[in-house]
Enzyme design. Structure first.
Site, PDB file in Angstrom:
ATOM      1  CG  MET A 151      17.080 -20.085   9.570  1.00  0.00           C
ATOM      2  SD  MET A 151      16.544 -21.006   8.114  1.00  0.00           S
ATOM      3  CE  MET A 151      14.771 -20.741   8.146  1.00  0.00           C
ATOM      4  N   GLY A 152      18.688 -23.853  10.937  1.00  0.00           N
ATOM      5  CA  GLY A 152      20.048 -24.331  10.696  1.00  0.00           C
ATOM      6  C   GLY A 152      20.190 -24.651   9.223  1.00  0.00           C
ATOM      7  NE  ARG A 153      24.667 -28.379   8.610  1.00  0.00           N
ATOM      8  CZ  ARG A 153      25.229 -28.420   9.799  1.00  0.00           C
ATOM      9  NH1 ARG A 153      26.132 -27.536  10.130  1.00  0.00           N
ATOM     10  NH2 ARG A 153      24.897 -29.348  10.666  1.00  0.00           N
ATOM     11  CB  ILE A 154      17.799 -29.258   7.711  1.00  0.00           C
ATOM     12  CG1 ILE A 154      18.926 -30.306   7.638  1.00  0.00           C
ATOM     13  CG2 ILE A 154      16.489 -29.829   7.165  1.00  0.00           C
ATOM     14  CD1 ILE A 154      18.733 -31.522   8.512  1.00  0.00           C
ATOM     15  NE  ARG A 234      17.385 -37.922  16.161  1.00  0.00           N
ATOM     16  CZ  ARG A 234      17.875 -37.879  14.918  1.00  0.00           C
ATOM     17  NH1 ARG A 234      17.098 -37.562  13.894  1.00  0.00           N
ATOM     18  NH2 ARG A 234      19.153 -38.142  14.694  1.00  0.00           N
ATOM     19  CD  GLU A 263      12.107 -42.943  14.393  1.00  0.00           C
ATOM     20  OE1 GLU A 263      11.721 -41.762  14.517  1.00  0.00           O
ATOM     21  OE2 GLU A 263      13.214 -43.252  13.939  1.00  0.00           O
ATOM     22  CG  HIS A 282      14.626 -41.690  11.157  1.00  0.00           C
ATOM     23  ND1 HIS A 282      14.816 -41.572  12.505  1.00  0.00           N
ATOM     24  CD2 HIS A 282      15.509 -40.825  10.594  1.00  0.00           C
ATOM     25  CE1 HIS A 282      15.775 -40.691  12.745  1.00  0.00           C
ATOM     26  NE2 HIS A 282      16.219 -40.224  11.592  1.00  0.00           N
TER      27      HIS A 282
HETATM   28  C1  8YV Z   1      20.011 -40.799  10.026  1.00  0.00           C
HETATM   29  C2  8YV Z   1      19.261 -38.566  10.944  1.00  0.00           C
HETATM   30  O1  8YV Z   1      19.504 -41.640   9.048  1.00  0.00           O
HETATM   31  O2  8YV Z   1      21.353 -37.600  10.595  1.00  0.00           O
HETATM   32  C3  8YV Z   1      20.393 -37.713  11.332  1.00  0.00           C
HETATM   33  O3  8YV Z   1      20.318 -37.098  12.406  1.00  0.00           O
HETATM   34  O4  8YV Z   1      18.240 -38.526  11.525  1.00  0.00           O
HETATM   35  C4  8YV Z   1      19.349 -39.485   9.782  1.00  0.00           C
HETATM   36  O5  8YV Z   1      19.980 -38.845   8.740  1.00  0.00           O
HETATM   37  C5  8YV Z   1      19.795 -41.370  11.377  1.00  0.00           C
HETATM   38  O6  8YV Z   1      20.554 -40.654  12.315  1.00  0.00           O
HETATM   39  C6  8YV Z   1      20.197 -42.815  11.469  1.00  0.00           C
HETATM   40  O7  8YV Z   1      21.549 -42.928  11.228  1.00  0.00           O
END
Ligand code: 8YV
Length: 323
Positions: A151-154, A234, A263, A282
């Site tokens: 539960m962070g910003r996202i 991730r 990935e 991604h």
């Molecule tokens: C990026 C992300 O596109 O901010 C992050 O952690 O996963 C994505 O927003 C990625 O890091 C590649 O730059």
């Protein structure tokens, strides 16, 4: 800086966003990432895109380094503790990408629940000859229970979207968030409880040694057979082989993945052959407006560090010891 140099030298991982190159023009000398081996002379700054690895050995090879700036929020590829110990600030771009990433999480949730990609393939195929009330029944999103892990910003932005879909929202976080429980009316749950109760589980945690492999066979077994897993965190937060088994055996119903481990997945990876998984490459923060803000934020961090000023968005060094 050496007297014969006019511009600071920055080793950048490519391909660079055109906005970034524009913002850096005539302000830094851009070097290929290979300059981090130390053989091309002094490097004053590093500019990364969520990879490749910046570890203690690299920092030791670059004694003049003044800043590491990441385009993005996740810094799992950077040894922030090692940089801090050497007095090198690390910057990232939190805040500007939360909305776009939450939108993507919801897009994957909806697409997986309502079999959107599978339906698109079917609608384009010769097999689609007439409407059938029994085909491609999906799972209802509205009125169901969503479990947010992290539960962070996202995570908070995901919760707000879920409430608009009349979902019951549970969350699990290292730290309980009574502020958000109160303002949004969502409930904290233990991790196992959340997994067992949720129709949808969305992963919004950073990748750390604690979260690596968080979703494994045992955890997947706790989920409902009708559940959908969405990963916008991730890839390595989920054990890929365990997810593959769970999707094949019906331990869970479907998955929506913006990130995978590895990935990209090898082209012949069995996960790519499953109908009950939607995979995007991604794309969490991939909108024009968000990317512009990421470019501006990461360049602001880079230039501040090169000038010896505090970064607008520094990454705090992790406290020593287990998280
Ligand atoms: C990026 C992300 O596109 O901010 C992050 O952690 O996963 C994505 O927003 C990625 O890091 C590649 O730059």
């Amino acid at each position: 800086m050496e007297p014969n140099r006019t511009l600071p030298r920055v080793a950048a991982d490519g391909p660079l966003d055109a906005t970034v190159t524009g913002l850096l023009a005539d302000r830094v000398e851009l070097l290929p990432w290979e300059a981090t081996d130390g053989a091309m002379g002094a490097v004053d700054g590093l500019y990364t895109y969520g990879h490749p690895t910046v570890d203690a050995a690299m920092l030791d090879r670059l004694p003049g380094l003044r800043v590491v700036s990441n385009y993005g929020v996740g810094v799992d590829h950077i040894d922030v503790a090692a940089a801090s110990a050497r007095g090198i600030p690390v910057g990232n771009t939190p805040g500007v990408l939360d909305g776009a990433t939450a939108d993507m999480g919801f897009a994957l949730l909806l697409a997986s629940a309502r079999r959107l990609v599978e339906g698109d393939r079917y609608a384009r195929s010769a097999a689609f000859t007439r409407y059938d009330p029994g085909y491609m029944l999906g799972r209802e999103v509205h009125g169901s229970t969503l479990g947010i892990v992290g539960m962070g910003r996202i995570g908070e932005k995901i919760a707000r979207r879920a409430l608009g879909f009349d979902m019951t929202v549970l969350y699990h976080n290292r730290r309980r968030r009574p502020d958000i429980e109160q303002t949004l009316g969502i409930a904290y749950a233990g991790f196992d409880e959340l997994l067992a109760a949720s129709d949808f589980v969305v992963l919004c945690v950073p990748l750390t040694e604690t979260t690596r492999g968080l979703i494994n066979a045992a955890r997947l077994n706790r989920m409902k057979p009708s559940a959908v897993l969405v990963n916008i965190a991730r890839g390595p937060v989920v054990v890929t082989d365990d997810l593959l088994d769970a999707l094949r055996s019906g331990t869970i119903a479907a998955a929506g993945l913006d990130v995978t481990d590895p990935e990209p997945l090898p082209r012949d990876h069995p996960l790519l052959g499953l109908e009950n998984v939607v995979i995007s490459p991604h794309l969490g923060s991939a909108t024009d407006r968000t990317r512009l803000r990421m470019a501006e934020g990461s360049v602001a961090n880079l230039m501040a560090g090169l000038a010896g000023r505090p970064l607008p968005c520094p990454v705090a060094a992790p406290p020593p010891g287990p998280e």
